[in-house]
Design a protein around this motif. Structure first.
Motif, PDB file in Angstrom:
ATOM      1  N   GLU A 226       0.843  -1.203   0.000  1.00  0.00           N
ATOM      2  CA  GLU A 226       0.000   0.000   0.000  1.00  0.00           C
ATOM      3  C   GLU A 226       0.875   1.248   0.000  1.00  0.00           C
ATOM      4  OE1 GLU A 226      -3.025  -0.110   3.002  1.00  0.00           O
ATOM      5  OE2 GLU A 226      -3.528  -2.196   2.520  1.00  0.00           O
ATOM      6  N   ALA A 227       0.219   2.405  -0.218  1.00  0.00           N
ATOM      7  CA  ALA A 227       0.958   3.679  -0.272  1.00  0.00           C
ATOM      8  C   ALA A 227       1.733   3.920   1.012  1.00  0.00           C
ATOM      9  CB  ALA A 227      -0.016   4.826  -0.524  1.00  0.00           C
ATOM     10  N   ARG A 250      -3.568  -8.771  -6.115  1.00  0.00           N
ATOM     11  CA  ARG A 250      -4.648  -7.828  -6.451  1.00  0.00           C
ATOM     12  C   ARG A 250      -4.650  -7.570  -7.963  1.00  0.00           C
ATOM     13  NH1 ARG A 250      -4.776  -2.844  -3.916  1.00  0.00           N
ATOM     14  NH2 ARG A 250      -6.944  -2.947  -4.504  1.00  0.00           N
ATOM     15  N   ALA A 253      -7.305  -5.501  -9.608  1.00  0.00           N
ATOM     16  CA  ALA A 253      -7.397  -4.066  -9.312  1.00  0.00           C
ATOM     17  C   ALA A 253      -6.133  -3.391  -9.874  1.00  0.00           C
ATOM     18  CB  ALA A 253      -7.485  -3.874  -7.808  1.00  0.00           C
ATOM     19  N   ASN A 254      -5.876  -2.151  -9.492  1.00  0.00           N
ATOM     20  CA  ASN A 254      -4.620  -1.522  -9.907  1.00  0.00           C
ATOM     21  C   ASN A 254      -3.858  -1.021  -8.683  1.00  0.00           C
ATOM     22  OD1 ASN A 254      -2.476  -0.182 -10.996  1.00  0.00           O
ATOM     23  ND2 ASN A 254      -3.685   1.336 -12.120  1.00  0.00           N
ATOM     24  N   PRO A 255      -3.197  -1.952  -7.973  1.00  0.00           N
ATOM     25  CA  PRO A 255      -2.499  -1.543  -6.754  1.00  0.00           C
ATOM     26  C   PRO A 255      -1.427  -0.483  -7.004  1.00  0.00           C
ATOM     27  CG  PRO A 255      -1.855  -3.773  -7.385  1.00  0.00           C
ATOM     28  CD  PRO A 255      -2.998  -3.388  -8.270  1.00  0.00           C
ATOM     29  N   GLY A 257      -1.457   1.975  -9.262  1.00  0.00           N
ATOM     30  CA  GLY A 257      -2.150   3.271  -9.355  1.00  0.00           C
ATOM     31  C   GLY A 257      -2.578   3.758  -7.981  1.00  0.00           C
ATOM     32  N   GLU A 258      -3.071   2.839  -7.162  1.00  0.00           N
ATOM     33  CA  GLU A 258      -3.517   3.228  -5.808  1.00  0.00           C
ATOM     34  C   GLU A 258      -2.331   3.712  -4.967  1.00  0.00           C
ATOM     35  OE1 GLU A 258      -5.715   0.025  -3.991  1.00  0.00           O
ATOM     36  OE2 GLU A 258      -6.958  -0.192  -5.783  1.00  0.00           O
ATOM     37  N   ILE A 259      -1.200   3.013  -5.091  1.00  0.00           N
ATOM     38  CA  ILE A 259      -0.017   3.427  -4.313  1.00  0.00           C
ATOM     39  C   ILE A 259       0.435   4.820  -4.765  1.00  0.00           C
ATOM     40  CG2 ILE A 259       2.427   2.929  -3.842  1.00  0.00           C
ATOM     41  CD1 ILE A 259       1.737  -0.075  -3.985  1.00  0.00           C
ATOM     42  N   ASP A 261      -1.349   7.190  -6.248  1.00  0.00           N
ATOM     43  CA  ASP A 261      -2.326   8.205  -5.790  1.00  0.00           C
ATOM     44  C   ASP A 261      -2.125   8.491  -4.307  1.00  0.00           C
ATOM     45  OD1 ASP A 261      -3.434   8.475  -8.222  1.00  0.00           O
ATOM     46  OD2 ASP A 261      -5.186   7.192  -7.832  1.00  0.00           O
ATOM     47  N   GLY A 262      -1.926   7.408  -3.551  1.00  0.00           N
ATOM     48  CA  GLY A 262      -1.730   7.561  -2.104  1.00  0.00           C
ATOM     49  C   GLY A 262      -0.493   8.392  -1.785  1.00  0.00           C
ATOM     50  N   HIS A 265      -1.295  12.117  -2.599  1.00  0.00           N
ATOM     51  CA  HIS A 265      -2.208  12.742  -1.635  1.00  0.00           C
ATOM     52  C   HIS A 265      -1.517  13.005  -0.305  1.00  0.00           C
ATOM     53  CE1 HIS A 265      -5.708  11.221  -4.198  1.00  0.00           C
ATOM     54  NE2 HIS A 265      -5.626  12.537  -4.302  1.00  0.00           N
TER      55      HIS A 265
END
Ligand SMILES: Cc1cc2nc3c(=O)[nH]c(=O)nc-3n(C[C@H](O)[C@H](O)[C@H](O)COP(=O)(O)O)c2cc1C
Length: 306
Positions: A226-227, A250, A253-255, A257-259, A261-262, A265
């Protein structure tokens, strides 16, 4: 938000690197990794047993590996890193030059080694591995990064040896695939054991400790899902952050991309405009004395468990 990262002399658009695995082993897989947002990828390794000069080496398979590297490089615009997995150097050093000709950006040398020789001491194992790194760095103009296991008694001097042998980066850490036993059949079971987020703690500690002891780049590899995990890796000074298990676990999903974005942010929320301003702000020496990552509040942690 500027996530630009320098790793092995390469400028990466962000710190996320897909580590060597079957998902990076084909042009289609590499395109997916790039589309997901990774800034570089390490192609699945070629193993010592398959290298030129090895007893079981198959020239057709070696050629196919080089063709595959070339095809992967042509399929993506992110840097492609080739990986060797071996224990000692041999007649295959020239192969490093052929890999270079395939157009890859760097070499990753995976020192996968289970010491099984009862007469070989830790000092001679380390000397053999440092020799191997020296032979590889002498055989190529490409930057070489070395993927090591965490199982060394004195990691700092060993890493100094790798650095002196020409390693430009270190990947912390390799994960051994550990078989267990099927108690019905009595046979070994070779299931892939994916990492969990808790596995981050080991490379996190050693990245923090080694960061100031070394000039090489460090790619943290292990347990990044995770991020928050990637942020911790960068906070202790990792240049690149590798992902592998999460890409399998995963895959729907798109881990990546999520990381990413995280990361953006969190950095924006904390008032940063680029990753470099944040990198390495928490390292072992920042804690003073011996109360940081070296012992990581060993006594307090153990005595607080209820
Ligand atoms: C299915 C699979 C295949 C792998 N193949 C390789 C390989 O060819 N070469 C290598 O150096 N590491 C290989 N690894 C190890 C990964 O590159 C990575 O170092 C390890 O899984 C730790 O990262 P993670 O916690 O994000 O999974 C492989 C891992 C998995 C799960």
């Amino acid at each position: 938000m500027d996530l630009t990262t320098r790793y092995l002399g390469l400028t990466l658009k962000n710190p996320l690197v897909a580590s060597a695995c079957s998902l990076t082993g084909s042009p289609e897989g590499a395109r997916k990794i790039e589309a997901a947002g990774c800034a570089a990828l390490v192609v699945r390794s070629i193993f010592e047993e398959q290298l030129p000069g090895a007893a079981g080496a198959d020239p057709t398979a070696i050629r196919a590996h080089l063709d595959n590297l070339r095809a992967i490089r042509q399929a993506v615009s992110i840097p492609v890193i080739a990986s060797f997995n071996c224990r000692a150097h041999g007649s295959w050093s020239a192969f490093a030059r052929e890999i270079e000709a395939a157009g890859v950006a760097a070499l990753e040398l995976n020192l996968y080694d289970i010491p099984e020789d009862p007469t070989e001491t830790s000092a001679s194992i380390e000397a053999r591995q440092i020799d191997l790194v020296r032979a590889v760095t002498a055989a190529t103009r490409l930057p070489v990064t070395v993927k090591i296991s965490p199982y060394y008694t004195a990691l700092i001097p060993f890493c100094h040896g790798l650095q002196a042998a020409g390693a430009q980066g270190l990947v912390l850490f390799n994960r051994f695939m550990q078989p267990d036993i099927n108690m019905e059949t009595g046979h070994l079971r070779f299931n892939v054991n994916f990492s969990r987020r808790e596995d981050l703690r080991l490379p996190l500690r050693w990245t923090a400790i080694l960061r100031d002891a070394l000039k090489t780049d460090i790619a943290l590899n292990g347990g990044v899902h995770e991020a928050d995990d990637a942020l911790q890796a960068i906070l202790v000074g990792a240049n690149a952050v590798c992902v592998c298990s999460v890409l399998y676990q995963r895959h729907d999903a798109n881990p990546v991309g999520e990381i990413l974005d995280g990361l953006k942010h969190w950095l924006a929320r904390k008032g940063y405009t680029d990753l470099d301003a944040f990198r390495g702000q928490m390292r072992t020496t920042d804690f003073g004395g011996k109360t940081g990552f070296e012992r990581a509040h060993y006594v307090k942690t153990l005595s607080s468990a209820k």
